[in-house]
Design an enzyme around this catalytic site. Structure first.
Site, PDB file in Angstrom:
ATOM      1  N   ASP A   1       8.568   3.573  -8.691  1.00 43.61           N
ATOM      2  CA  ASP A   1       7.577   3.216  -7.687  1.00 43.61           C
ATOM      3  C   ASP A   1       7.788   4.186  -6.520  1.00 43.61           C
ATOM      4  O   ASP A   1       8.814   4.854  -6.409  1.00 43.61           O
ATOM      5  CB  ASP A   1       7.740   1.748  -7.248  1.00 43.61           C
ATOM      6  CG  ASP A   1       6.461   1.222  -6.601  1.00 43.61           C
ATOM      7  OD1 ASP A   1       6.275   0.005  -6.556  1.00 43.61           O
ATOM      8  OD2 ASP A   1       5.635   2.053  -6.152  1.00 43.61           O
TER       9      ASP A   1
HETATM   10  C1  GLC Z   1       2.969   1.255  -4.073  1.00 39.52           C
HETATM   11  C2  GLC Z   1       2.923   0.169  -5.130  1.00 39.52           C
HETATM   12  C3  GLC Z   1       2.559   0.671  -6.495  1.00 39.52           C
HETATM   13  C4  GLC Z   1       1.588   1.839  -6.367  1.00 39.52           C
HETATM   14  C5  GLC Z   1       2.353   2.980  -5.719  1.00 39.52           C
HETATM   15  C6  GLC Z   1       1.446   4.199  -5.489  1.00 39.52           C
HETATM   16  O1  GLC Z   1       3.997   1.047  -3.184  1.00 39.52           O
HETATM   17  O2  GLC Z   1       4.061  -0.681  -5.226  1.00 39.52           O
HETATM   18  O3  GLC Z   1       1.962  -0.422  -7.213  1.00 39.52           O
HETATM   19  O4  GLC Z   1       1.102   2.229  -7.651  1.00 39.52           O
HETATM   20  O5  GLC Z   1       2.981   2.604  -4.507  1.00 39.52           O
HETATM   21  O6  GLC Z   1       0.500   3.914  -4.512  1.00 39.52           O
END
Ligand code: GLC
Length: 662
Positions: A234
């Site tokens: 993430d």
């Molecule tokens: C965010 C989310 C994730 C998302 C990523 C990119 O913090 O937790 O679900 O795909 O960052 O935006």
């Protein structure tokens, strides 16, 4: 590993290998290596629509307005209430086509985390409180999406069930609850749909960050489950790149500094990291990049088709919770509530989409019923104007036979990165609703939210329709239902608990900023309420329609070690086409281990014309009956007699049939 990959790997320098394991500086792509002709592949959110960001020059910062228009589908919490796996698969396919049309190789979704507490800030982004329902919906969504050549990113692996201190909280879960609840949907989707990437979660599990947790990413995901795709972190979830790579996190997103790649180079040069481990991740990444470039296709960006499909899905997902005959609306009525004019169609955070086109319930209702009177009624920051708005609405309510009252949550209350404080509607909406039900005896409440609401004045309401977060064409879908063009067929995928303190996590939730222990174990959601006979407002699987269904002659056949089938005849006794969700739960009263009273193990949604009868067959196998034995450290089958509950919802039983496993 194929020959092409082997050759590339041999040609790559240590620095190039390390660099490939960290995202490109553009934030939304892998790093290209032009010297060797290795292209970048792009990745963007999100689960309900493609948020393909425009270049910085074209945009105005991180929000939906600087992304290209795309279909904004209903939230995953909403589409899960359709219980229509084919329709959710079709949504996945359309998302994949739009991703290809917009030059996106990986779509960062679906989120399939378990809904442990109704306070979860991202519950709108997840499917259900039941891992079987979540798993089936996830399989169809991923298969649909990946059929177009677009990869998914199954997220957030795992136990990201709260936004409370999500970047650091350490989650403690017993092994049986891990296996039967929190890992279960991930295992189903990984084994049945082969997602090309998995996104590791922010939180810690058993003391180490998920993105650096070897037991999670290698022992369970890659060895036990045989996962061969790429693990993407993430955004910002990697704290020690070397540790994360060793644990099985192949790609750190997004690029932060050169230090990440440099730390990998140093670790190999100093003998702290075996280069074979780096090569393993690089090879997996190269396979993904080659596969995605080969599977790129020319799809036309067909946003009208997307709009119509989103409308059908929103109409199938809305749940009619109460109806004392007020719906479908056949009498004069007025519309009250700002959300009728400016509907809330999606949740807040990274899943945000720039919708192609959005109507309003007021407009759509006026297209059907003519010039319907309207009062805004409330506004978030109206100050002294609030009283004026409320009085205006109350006097309008006195003057008509019926009121359609729109209420729901807002982006501050329901968003990524923060949990809710309670299950209430905004106070100004509650105050107004109390005035309106005092002014009119025929009030229909329409709720726009991605998760559970404690419904005020419930006994004074004539009808309640939970529309979820209906996406860009939710207004049209709502008008289809209110006017009786479509019979509602949604069923709750998350229990509407009567009050927050009834929820089994209430005592342990957010009591310690460092860690959270899931002490309720497998008794989560309806598994708790139903087993402990806790009265809820509306149970899991609940939903009304405009017709009734008659169930006849349920029979169980088969058994032994092959599949067994429960068949039942179902008739639509009403005068309009409708859809029913047939639900099969399994229990074992005399089990030698603690089990929930019943657990969902099969379901299907069927369409029946007026007076039409069909035979429905639900298939189970011995796998469906197993429980996780913590001593044997595996799923085991207990012999003896089971109860098969053929139910309208988890609480309403139609028939209980015995099943014996010898
Ligand atoms: C965010 C989310 C994730 C998302 C990523 C990119 O913090 O937790 O679900 O795909 O960052 O935006």
């Amino acid at each position: 590993m194929n020959e092409e990959i082997r050759k590339l790997l041999k040609q790559m320098t240590l620095e190039e290998k390390a660099r490939l394991c960290v995202g490109a500086e553009s934030n939304w792509a892998t790093c290209a290596i032009p010297r060797l002709g290795i292209p970048a592949v792009t990745m963007y959110d999100g689960p309900v629509g493609v948020r393909r960001e425009m270049a910085e020059s074209e945009g105005d910062g991180f929000n939906q307005h600087n992304s290209y228009p795309a279909t904004c589908f209903p939230s995953l919490s909403t589409v899960s209430m359709s219980w229509n796996v084919e329709a959710v698969g079709e949504m996945g396919r359309l998302l994949g086509e739009q991703a290809q049309a917009l030059g996106v190789n990986i779509l960062l979704g679906p989120g399939i985390n378990h809904k442990r507490t109704p306070l979860g800030g991202r519950n709108f982004e997840y499917f259900s409180e039941d891992p079987y329902l979540t798993g089936q919906l996830g399989v169809h969504y991923v298969n649909g999406l990946q059929s177009t050549g677009t990869a998914c990113s199954l997220k957030h692996f795992f136990a990201n069930n709260t936004e409370y201190n999500r970047h650091s909280i350490d989650i403690k879960i017993g092994e049986r609850a891990c296996r039967e609840i929190y890992l279960a949907a991930f295992e189903t989707v990984i084994k049945q749909a082969r997602p090309k990437t998995v996104m590791s979660a922010y939180n810690r599990f058993d003391g180490s960050f998920c993105s650096e947790n070897k037991r999670l990413l290698t022992d369970i995901l890659k060895i036990e489950w045989g996962y061969e795709g790429v693990v993407i972190s993430d955004w910002g979830a990697v704290h020690d790149r070397v540790k994360a790579l060793e644990a099985g996190c192949d790609l750190e997103m997004p690029y932060q500094t050169e230090e990440s790649a440099a730390s990998l180079v140093r670790a190999v040069q100093e003998g702290r990291l075996d280069e074979k481990i780096l090569d393993r991740s690089v090879a997996t990444l190269l396979e993904l990049i080659c596969e995605l470039k080969e599977s790129e296709r020319e799809y036309k960006l067909d946003l009208e088709t997307g709009h119509e499909k989103a409308r059908e899905l929103a109409a199938e997902s809305a749940v009619l919770l109460k109806n004392d005959g007020a719906l479908p609306l056949r009498t004069d009525f007025c519309v009250i509530g700002e959300l009728a004019e400016t509907p809330r169609i999606q949740g807040a955070g990274s899943s945000r989409v720039n919708p192609y086109r959005v109507s309003s319930p007021l407009t759509e209702l006026r297209n059907i019923y003519g010039n319907v009177a309207y009062a805004k009624g409330y506004g978030a920051n109206e100050g002294e104007l609030a009283e004026v708005l409320a009085d205006e609405a109350a006097s309008l309510a006195k003057s008509v036979p019926a009121v359609l009252f729109f209420a729901g949550l807002d982006d501050k209350t329901e968003s990524e990165n923060c949990d809710r404080k309670d299950l209430m509607l905004p106070p100004e909406q509650i105050r107004l609703l109390e005035k309106i039900v005092a002014a009119n005896a025929n009030v229909i409440l329409v709720l726009q939210a991605g998760s559970v609401i404690e419904i005020p004045c419930l006994d004074k309401l004539n009808a309640v329709l939970f529309a979820g977060l209906g996406g860009e064409s939710g207004a049209e879908a709502l008008a289809d239902i209110v006017s009786g063009k479509i019979s509602p067929s949604g069923r709750l995928s998350e229990t509407f608990v009567a009050k927050l303190s009834d929820n089994p996590t209430y005592a342990t939730y957010a009591k310690d900023p460092e860690r959270m222990s899931y002490s309720e174990g497998i008794f989560t959601g309806y598994r708790y309420y139903d087993s402990e006979e806790v009265e809820v407002a509306f149970p899991f699987g609940y939903g009304l329609g405009y017709t009734d269904f008659v169930y006849e002659n349920p029979v169980v056949s088969g058994g032994g070690d092959e599949e067994f089938v429960l068949s039942v005849e179902i008739t639509n006794a009403g005068n309009m086409d409708a859809k029913e969700v047939v639900q099969l739960y399994v229990g074992k009263k005399d089990s030698k281990v603690q089990r929930p009273k019943k657990e969902l193990k099969a379901f299907c949604k069927i369409a029946l014309a007026a007076k039409e009868k069909k035979v429905v067959r639900l298939t189970l196998n011995q796998q469906s009956l197993r429980y996780y034995d913590e001593t044997a450290r595996q799923f085991v089958l207990e012999k003896g007699c089971y109860e098969l509950y053929l139910n309208k919802n988890v609480s309403e039983n139609i028939a209980v049939l015995p099943l014996t496993i010898n």
